[in-house]
Scaffold this active site. Structure first.
Site, short mmCIF file in Angstrom:
data_model
loop_
_atom_site.label_atom_id
_atom_site.label_comp_id
_atom_site.label_asym_id
_atom_site.label_seq_id
_atom_site.Cartn_x
_atom_site.Cartn_y
_atom_site.Cartn_z
N ASP A 1 0.85 -1.44 -0.26
CA ASP A 1 0.36 -0.13 0.14
C ASP A 1 0.85 1.68 0.00
O ASP A 1 1.64 0.93 0.93
CB ASP A 1 -1.20 0.26 1.07
CG ASP A 1 -1.38 0.93 1.26
OD1 ASP A 1 -2.03 1.81 0.98
OD2 ASP A 1 -3.56 0.76 2.01
N ARG B 1 0.02 14.75 13.63
CA ARG B 1 0.94 14.18 12.69
C ARG B 1 0.88 15.92 11.44
O ARG B 1 0.09 16.42 11.64
CB ARG B 1 0.40 13.45 12.61
CG ARG B 1 0.43 11.97 11.31
CD ARG B 1 -0.35 11.32 10.04
NE ARG B 1 -1.02 11.99 9.76
CZ ARG B 1 -2.31 11.46 9.17
NH1 ARG B 1 -1.73 10.47 8.09
NH2 ARG B 1 -2.86 11.81 8.31
C1 LIG Z 1 -5.48 6.91 3.60
C2 LIG Z 1 -4.97 5.77 3.08
C3 LIG Z 1 -5.74 5.05 3.13
C4 LIG Z 1 -7.24 5.53 2.63
O1 LIG Z 1 -7.92 4.11 2.05
P1 LIG Z 1 -9.10 4.45 0.96
O2 LIG Z 1 -10.19 4.15 0.61
O3 LIG Z 1 -9.26 6.20 -0.23
O4 LIG Z 1 -10.13 5.08 2.14
C5 LIG Z 1 -6.09 3.22 2.84
N1 LIG Z 1 -4.59 3.11 3.32
C6 LIG Z 1 -3.81 3.58 3.46
C7 LIG Z 1 -2.39 2.76 3.85
C8 LIG Z 1 -3.84 4.36 3.74
O5 LIG Z 1 -3.40 5.86 4.16
#
Ligand SMILES: *Cc1c(COP(=O)(O)O)cnc(C)c1O
Length: 413
Positions: free
Chosen positions: A199, A372
């Site tokens: 991610d 943060r």
């Molecule tokens: C911001 C973030 C998300 C956001 O997911 P959405 O589906 O856009 O709400 C997911 N994973 C991580 C690690 C994030 O920082």
């Protein structure tokens, strides 16, 4: 630089900053120090113009002709190709689509099917909530086929055994900003026969990510953070070329079909990355994101990374050197293992963040006690990092946060 850095040192860095010109590309409110571009990037002027054009000309005048005339149909691939360059991928390995949560569902489910001889999905405790929840959901609906194993960050390597089908990690931790060693963990997982899904939500547009160099399998990430795509902007997904033909999307929508406009009854996946599309692209959001990405043309991810880390370091050093010790650093002090944000812990963290926002210094709070501060390298100046540190030091030293109006919790922190 002198022993004790000063604001003048920060100012000198601004004068030689190769990215300084990018600030002009944004609409930034006056008297605001915006340290939350890691949560919602600010508005690029180009995005405002693209959105106006999309509404007035494309939708308003050209109507349905716009699917071809304005390239609406291929926005996922066009935008994916622009993001690819920032994360070390080839253009045909990335599409913009859906949300990060949904992309995680699609790719993790597809990976589990590919590795059907194994059942464990490994991740770390304290990962971003939606990542944990989506994986819990996949396990719950798998009929016992999949099991989620969440372990503390420092035990991931031991937990990577021959039962693990997929390792899911967030490269840059949303709270601490700590960065995993993508190269090493990917290699280790491969050695043990597992696939890896990264991610990149807090990495894309700020770190020098090299998916190909790391031999990465799968990745996902956000469009509205450092990529400045606007609120709720589409996310992206990456599938390494070598896996594309073998992976099947569990959301077999018509936009992932080999020939969507033949309107056949039976699903046949598109060749390549397109099979991971599902439904009609959100055109307005896509146009905003596409225009925002034009800011990165000609900019190397390395420059972004170097600047973000240097900004964070100025802030961090100043807070630690001039503070009373009540703020404890949650982020790595070593910039080489830190993303674009810096976090401190304080028991009155929520009120301190509110007091800062009241004076125009916008960071955010992450429960239970994290303050943060994001250092978007495209629009912040070195003096901003310095001034933000001074503001934080002042709020803490004077206890100006000790006021009832800063303690009432809002729904979004
Ligand atoms: C911001 C973030 C998300 C956001 O997911 P959405 O589906 O856009 O709400 C997911 N994973 C991580 C690690 C994030 O920082």
């Amino acid at each position: 630089m002198t022993e004790k850095p000063t604001r003048a040192d920060a100012s000198a860095l601004d004068r030689t900053d190769p990215l300084a010109h990018l600030r002009e590309a944004f609409e930034l409110p006056e008297n605001v120090l915006y340290l939350d571009g890691n949560s919602l990037g600010p508005l690029p002027r180009a995005a405002r113009e693209a959105l106006r054009h999309a509404v007035e000309i494309e939708w308003g005048t050209d109507l349905i002709k716009s699917w071809t005339k304005h390239g609406w149909m291929t926005l996922p691939q066009q935008i994916g190709g622009r993001i690819a360059r920032l994360i070390g991928a080839a253009a045909h390995e990335v599409v913009a689509a859906d949300s990060t949560s949904i992309n995680l569902f699609k790719l993790a489910t597809a990976a589990l099917k590919l590795r059907s001889d194994r059942r464990v999905v490994l991740t770390e405790t304290g990962n971003f909530p939606t990542d944990l929840y989506v994986l819990q959901g996949i396990a719950a609906f798998s009929g016992g086929r999949a099991e989620l194993r969440a372990v503390p960050s420092d035990t991931i390597e031991q937990a990577l055994d021959d039962k693990v089908a997929l390792l899911v990690l967030t490269q840059t931790h949303y709270k601490s900003g700590a960065v995993h060693d993508m190269q090493r963990l990917t290699r280790l997982a491969h050695d043990r026969g597992a696939l890896v899904l990264w991610d990149l939500s807090h990495s894309a547009g700020v770190l020098d990510v090299d998916l190909r160099g790391c031999n990465a399998d799968l990745a996902i990430g956000c469009g509205y953070k450092y990529l400045n795509g606007g609120p709720g902007a589409p996310a992206f997904l990456f599938v390494a070329e070598r896996h594309q033909a073998a992976l099947q999307s569990p959301l077999a929508g018509w936009m992932g079909h080999a020939a969507p406009f033949e309107f056949g009854d039976d699903y046949a996946p598109a060749p390549g990355i397109d099979r991971f599309l599902c439904g009609t692209p959100p055109v307005l959001s896509m146009q905003g994101l596409g225009a925002s990405l034009s800011l990165f043309d000609g900019i190397t991810p390395r420059l972004l990374q170097d600047k973000a880390r240097a900004l964070g370091q100025i802030f961090l050093d100043r807070v630690e050197q001039a503070g009373d010790g009540s703020l404890s650093l949650l982020s790595p002090r070593d910039p080489s293992v830190r993303g674009g944000h810096v976090s401190f812990a304080h028991e009155d963290g929520y009120a301190i963040v509110q007091a800062l926002i009241a004076r125009g210094v916008i960071g955010d709070f992450r429960a239970p006690d994290a303050l943060r501060f994001g250092f978007g390298p495209t629009f912040l100046r070195y003096v901003d990092a310095w001034d933000a540190a001074e503001a934080l030091l002042d709020v803490v030293a004077t206890r100006s946060y000790d006021d009832a109006r800063f303690r009432a919790r809002a729904a979004v922190t």
